[in-house]
Design an enzyme around this catalytic site. Structure first.
Site, PDB file in Angstrom:
ATOM      1  N   CYS A  17      -3.693   4.063   7.374  1.00 33.49           N
ATOM      2  CA  CYS A  17      -4.120   3.841   8.739  1.00 33.49           C
ATOM      3  C   CYS A  17      -3.145   4.418   9.745  1.00 33.49           C
ATOM      4  CB  CYS A  17      -4.335   2.358   8.975  1.00 33.49           C
ATOM      5  SG  CYS A  17      -5.319   1.639   7.673  1.00 33.49           S
TER       6      CYS A  17
ATOM      7  N   ASN B 206       0.801  -1.225   0.000  1.00 37.07           N
ATOM      8  CA  ASN B 206       0.000   0.000   0.000  1.00 37.07           C
ATOM      9  C   ASN B 206       0.834   1.276   0.000  1.00 37.07           C
ATOM     10  OD1 ASN B 206       0.170  -1.609   2.546  1.00 37.07           O
ATOM     11  ND2 ASN B 206      -0.258   0.381   3.468  1.00 37.07           N
TER      12      ASN B 206
HETATM   13  N1  PLP Z   1      -4.492  -4.166   3.425  1.00 38.74           N
HETATM   14  C1  PLP Z   1      -4.009  -3.203   2.622  1.00 38.74           C
HETATM   15  C2  PLP Z   1      -2.879  -3.521   1.701  1.00 38.74           C
HETATM   16  C3  PLP Z   1      -4.568  -1.916   2.667  1.00 38.74           C
HETATM   17  O1  PLP Z   1      -4.064  -0.970   1.879  1.00 38.74           O
HETATM   18  C4  PLP Z   1      -5.628  -1.661   3.556  1.00 38.74           C
HETATM   19  C5  PLP Z   1      -6.199  -0.291   3.668  1.00 38.74           C
HETATM   20  O2  PLP Z   1      -5.494   0.692   3.803  1.00 38.74           O
HETATM   21  C6  PLP Z   1      -6.102  -2.716   4.342  1.00 38.74           C
HETATM   22  C7  PLP Z   1      -5.512  -3.942   4.260  1.00 38.74           C
HETATM   23  C8  PLP Z   1      -7.269  -2.504   5.287  1.00 38.74           C
HETATM   24  O3  PLP Z   1      -8.475  -2.509   4.538  1.00 38.74           O
HETATM   25  P1  PLP Z   1      -9.802  -1.842   5.117  1.00 38.74           P
HETATM   26  O4  PLP Z   1      -9.588  -0.365   5.050  1.00 38.74           O
HETATM   27  O5  PLP Z   1     -10.894  -2.282   4.169  1.00 38.74           O
HETATM   28  O6  PLP Z   1      -9.979  -2.331   6.488  1.00 38.74           O
END
Ligand code: PLP
Length: 376
Positions: A320, A146
């Site tokens: 996050c 990400n």
């Molecule tokens: N995994 C990855 C690679 C992400 O980019 C994200 C979100 O930023 C997530 C998991 C978490 O997903 P969600 O926002 O639907 O909880």
């Protein structure tokens, strides 16, 4: 004042067509579990949405467990594995894989300086674990990171896992509909996908589970989703997800050209900033919309605030964690110097962006760069 939005790896605008389909669901009393008319109707709607999603990623031999977010789906994949399974994950996983993996006392696989998971380290760790555990282990490696956008060699990682009898999971949230996804071809056993990165609704995600694989549920109660995930199914969410994925897959060819915008921006900042600019993973395969770079002596927060003051939304790291100012765990794992990592920002485009927006960004960035350099 309209904003320029360059933070699409965090979340995206929800398409109007998606909202329209979801509104139609919300205005009815659909309940997937009920036996009456609205229950039967709901079953038909949900089954159609689930099979649309499966068809678009070649996942006919998988169960689709609808979840409230990607975080929940990833938690389920790791924490739902039988207690006697050893968990092996890469050092660059999203916190919603990384944190559950810590709880399960996982083994962590290294990443190389180019941001790609070290397959020889994986091979070594898998062989140590399988000597002790036989086939009782799960490997989890994300498809695209990400922060960096770097695409990981998951087909090869799945091969290494399967050769030793293990189960392979991949968090495919950042690769879904940004590159072609074919679960059978990639040979993953469990995959996580989420709607809000592809112009679908927030709060809608899924875990794809190859038929025959067992997981213990995190949510217990009414036994919905074939006992894998209790709780009244959010029908509008899964319908919105299917619609968003359908649109995104139709636009995939156009999306893949986003690298032109990304490369244009990178070329400009490199030409202007010379040795002051480091672009992470520039030579590695990347999803086309993402650029992650650092500008020497310009702290990430300063860049973010400057852009925000000029109505441009960018990120300093993973969505996050962008409110807590810690150095990126991903850059740390890639061996990036702390001073450089402190100056990293992420630009993530969508099909709604254009070259005029990039030019505005470049103008502000160049201005900031020359101001800071004058004061040094
Ligand atoms: N995994 C990855 C690679 C992400 O980019 C994200 C979100 O930023 C997530 C998991 C978490 O997903 P969600 O926002 O639907 O909880």
């Amino acid at each position: 004042m309209s904003k320029i939005y360059f933070d699409n790896n965090a979340t995206t605008h929800c398409h109007k067509e998606v909202i329209d389909e979801m509104s139609e669901i919300y205005s009815n009393c659909y309940n997937y579990s009920a036996m009456h008319y609205y229950g039967r109707k709901a079953s038909a709607i949900v089954n159609l949405a689930k099979s649309t999603i499966k068809e678009l990623i070649n996942a006919y031999n998988y169960k689709l467990i609808a979840t409230s977010c990607g975080t929940e789906a990833n938690n389920l994949a790791i924490l739902g594995m039988p207690k006697d399974y050893k968990i092996i994950v890469s050092a660059i996983e999203h916190p919603c894989v990384y944190q559950p993996a810590l709880l399960r006392k996982a083994v962590f696989v290294k990443v190389k300086n180019n941001g790609i998971v070290d397959l020889s380290d994986l091979e070594e760790k898998v062989s140590i674990v399988s000597k002790e555990k036989g086939n009782k282990f799960l490997v989890s490696i994300m498809h695209a990171n990400n922060e960096t956008g770097i695409i990981q060699p998951i087909k090869e990682a799945a091969r290494i896992t399967h050769k030793n009898g293990g189960v392979f999971h991949s968090d495919m949230i950042q690769s879904l509909a940004k590159i072609n996804i074919d679960l059978e071809d990639l040979n993953v056993d469990i995959a996580t996908i989420s709607a809000h990165k592809i112009n679908g609704p927030q709060g809608s995600a899924a875990l794809l589970l190859r038929n025959g694989i067992e997981l213990s549920p995190l949510l217990i109660g009414g036994g919905q989703e074939e006992n894998f995930r209790s709780g009244t199914l959010n029908i509008a969410a899964i319908v919105g997800f299917a619609k968003a994925l359908d649109i995104a897959v139709k636009n995939l060819k156009k999306y893949q050209k986003l690298y032109i915008l990304r490369d244009y921006m990178e070329k400009n900042i490199q030409q202007y900033g010379n040795n002051d600019v480091v672009i992470f993973g520039q030579k590695s395969p990347r999803i086309p919309n993402t650029s992650y770079f650092a500008t020497n002596n310009i702290n990430s927060q300063i860049q973010l605030i400057e852009m925000d003051l000029n109505n441009i939304c960018i990120a300093t790291g993973s969505a996050c964690s962008s409110k807590s100012f810690q150095i990126s765990r991903i850059l740390h794992a890639m061996g990036v110097d702390e001073k450089i990592a402190n100056c990293a920002v992420r630009i993530s485009f969508s099909l709604m962006n254009n070259v005029d927006e990039v030019d505005k960004f470049l103008m502000i960035w160049k201005n900031l760069h020359s101001r800071i350099n004058k004061t040094h």
